[in-house]
Design a protein around this motif. Structure first.
Motif, mmCIF file in Angstrom:
data_model
loop_
_atom_site.group_PDB
_atom_site.id
_atom_site.type_symbol
_atom_site.label_atom_id
_atom_site.label_comp_id
_atom_site.label_asym_id
_atom_site.label_seq_id
_atom_site.Cartn_x
_atom_site.Cartn_y
_atom_site.Cartn_z
ATOM 1 N N UNK A 1 -7.872 12.447 20.368
ATOM 2 C CA UNK A 1 -9.401 13.045 21.239
ATOM 3 C C UNK A 1 -8.411 13.432 22.460
ATOM 4 N N UNK A 2 -7.135 14.037 22.263
ATOM 5 C CA UNK A 2 -6.851 14.661 23.331
ATOM 6 C C UNK A 2 -6.830 16.220 22.840
ATOM 7 N N UNK A 3 -6.465 15.884 21.507
ATOM 8 C CA UNK A 3 -6.822 17.150 20.721
ATOM 9 C C UNK A 3 -8.305 18.183 21.175
ATOM 10 N N UNK A 4 -9.124 17.081 20.737
ATOM 11 C CA UNK A 4 -10.379 16.863 20.747
ATOM 12 C C UNK A 4 -10.839 18.088 22.145
ATOM 13 N N UNK A 5 -10.392 17.371 23.310
ATOM 14 C CA UNK A 5 -10.765 18.006 24.413
ATOM 15 C C UNK A 5 -10.086 18.859 25.073
ATOM 16 N N UNK A 6 -9.005 19.074 24.441
ATOM 17 C CA UNK A 6 -8.454 20.610 24.391
ATOM 18 C C UNK A 6 -8.777 21.636 24.260
ATOM 19 N N UNK A 7 -9.780 21.556 22.490
ATOM 20 C CA UNK A 7 -10.493 22.452 22.220
ATOM 21 C C UNK A 7 -11.702 22.504 22.308
ATOM 22 N N UNK A 8 -12.373 21.531 23.086
ATOM 23 C CA UNK A 8 -13.353 21.522 23.945
ATOM 24 C C UNK A 8 -13.493 22.559 25.188
ATOM 25 N N UNK A 9 -12.372 22.102 25.764
ATOM 26 C CA UNK A 9 -12.170 23.088 27.352
ATOM 27 C C UNK A 9 -11.598 24.908 27.066
ATOM 28 N N UNK A 10 -10.915 24.742 25.490
ATOM 29 C CA UNK A 10 -11.039 26.615 25.305
ATOM 30 C C UNK A 10 -12.846 27.100 24.526
ATOM 31 N N UNK A 11 -13.087 26.000 24.138
ATOM 32 C CA UNK A 11 -14.237 26.453 24.136
ATOM 33 C C UNK A 11 -15.209 26.826 25.031
ATOM 34 N N UNK A 12 -14.911 25.396 26.559
ATOM 35 C CA UNK A 12 -15.906 26.454 27.311
ATOM 36 C C UNK A 12 -15.563 27.484 27.860
ATOM 37 N N UNK A 13 -14.117 27.908 28.154
ATOM 38 C CA UNK A 13 -13.672 28.734 28.906
ATOM 39 C C UNK A 13 -14.276 29.866 27.634
ATOM 40 N N UNK A 14 -14.568 30.103 26.596
ATOM 41 C CA UNK A 14 -14.836 31.464 26.048
ATOM 42 C C UNK A 14 -16.285 31.637 25.422
ATOM 43 N N UNK A 15 -16.993 30.975 26.003
ATOM 44 C CA UNK A 15 -18.482 30.928 26.429
ATOM 45 C C UNK A 15 -18.495 31.215 27.391
ATOM 46 N N UNK A 16 -17.408 31.376 28.466
ATOM 47 C CA UNK A 16 -17.697 31.453 29.945
ATOM 48 C C UNK A 16 -17.163 33.316 29.666
ATOM 49 N N UNK A 17 -16.078 33.515 28.869
ATOM 50 C CA UNK A 17 -15.777 35.250 28.780
ATOM 51 C C UNK A 17 -16.153 35.721 27.996
#
Length: 307
Positions: free
Chosen positions: A129-145
């Motif tokens: 779950x921790x790995x999933x949440x980390x990737x979810x955060x990276x995806x959100x940052x990429x979407x903002x980028x």
């Protein structure tokens, strides 16, 4: 200018984007105002550090051409290229993070089911779950980028209110092999209208300093191209290996054999993104070298080869 700018095409190609350079306010703005409002750095492109991997200190100014040595139109064309490439890299980042997120979620979800059946520990479920949440955060940052890089591209196009949506993958103009010699580049750079205007009426010390800076700029660009070419060769081999490794991980994953598919995808993705960065940087550095010379340099390279 910005209020009457033409609408941005959808999809937008690089050549069409470059055609807007001549009408940009920076091309005709006073040097005093332009210096007060410096160009922003890229989010994804750092060609200096990418070329010289041993460099531990970021020096973003080395990613910028010496604008007094090139025309204002060429400087704007270089910025448009950089912003265009940055959007493509942001889109690639979002796409790959989305794929990684999907795999991480499936792994986490399957582990949750197995935990309920007593087949896996709660600690392993929490780890996934921790790995999933980390990737979810990276995806959100990429979407903002994606939005930020498009805003910077729209600004470079002179139409900040009209953010481009879809970009066409460009056919990159790559440097020839062999590269032109330093002397060939310097001979052309010394005769550009920009340099001739810059040196006219100057003292000998001023002219010597300008010549030294032109030489250093040309040398650094040529060396950077050589380093990027070496990086590209390395990445081609690594990418082939990562692709095979990912295929192997997918097979084991489908057979429900223990395999870190998410890690393999991440490594393959990083290599693919790095390869794309290198290609974009090579095209950008080559364009900067041609801007310094005031004309296409392919003929110079052909001439060197014939000698």
């Amino acid at each position: 200018m910005t209020g009457t700018a033409a609408a941005i095409s959808d999809p937008l190609g690089l050549e069409e984007a470059l055609e807007t350079a001549s009408g940009h306010p920076r091309v005709t703005a006073s040097p005093e105002v332009a210096d007060l409002l410096p160009r922003r750095q890229s989010l994804y492109l750092d060609c200096q550090r990418l070329a010289f991997r041993s460099s531990s200190v970021a020096d973003p100014e080395r990613n910028r051409p010496l604008e007094p040595l090139i025309s204002a139109r060429d400087a704007q064309r270089l910025e448009i290229m950089e912003r265009f490439f940055d959007v493509l890299l942001a889109d690639l980042s979002f796409s790959t993070e989305s794929e990684a997120m999907a795999v991480a979620y499936i792994q986490f979800d399957r582990a949750s089911v197995r935990n309920e059946l007593g087949q896996i520990s709660p600690l392993r479920v929490l780890e996934l779950e921790s790995v999933y949440q980390e990737i979810l955060h990276r995806r959100a940052a990429s979407e903002i980028s994606q939005q930020l890089t498009r805003a910077l591209l729209a600004q470079a196009l002179g139409n900040p209110a009209d953010l481009p949506r879809n970009l066409l993958q460009p056919a990159l103009s790559m440097p020839p092999d062999p590269l032109p010699t330093l002397d060939a580049v310097l001979a052309r750079a010394a005769e550009t209208p920009v340099v001739l205007g810059l040196t006219a009426g100057r003292s000998q010390a001023d002219r010597d300093l300008i010549a030294m800076e032109i030489r250093q700029q040309a040398l650094e660009l040529l060396l950077r191209l050589r380093a990027l070419t070496a990086a590209e060769r390395n990445l081609r081999t690594e990418l082939a290996w990562r692709d095979l490794k990912l295929d192997e991980s997918r097979t084991l994953y489908e057979q429900e054999v223990t395999a870190d598919l998410g890690y393999s995808m991440s490594q393959q993705t990083q290599t693919r993104q790095q390869s794309q960065r290198v290609s974009f940087c090579r095209a950008l550095v080559w364009a900067e070298l041609e801007a310094l010379a005031g004309q296409p340099l392919a003929e110079a390279a052909d001439g060197d080869q014939d000698q």
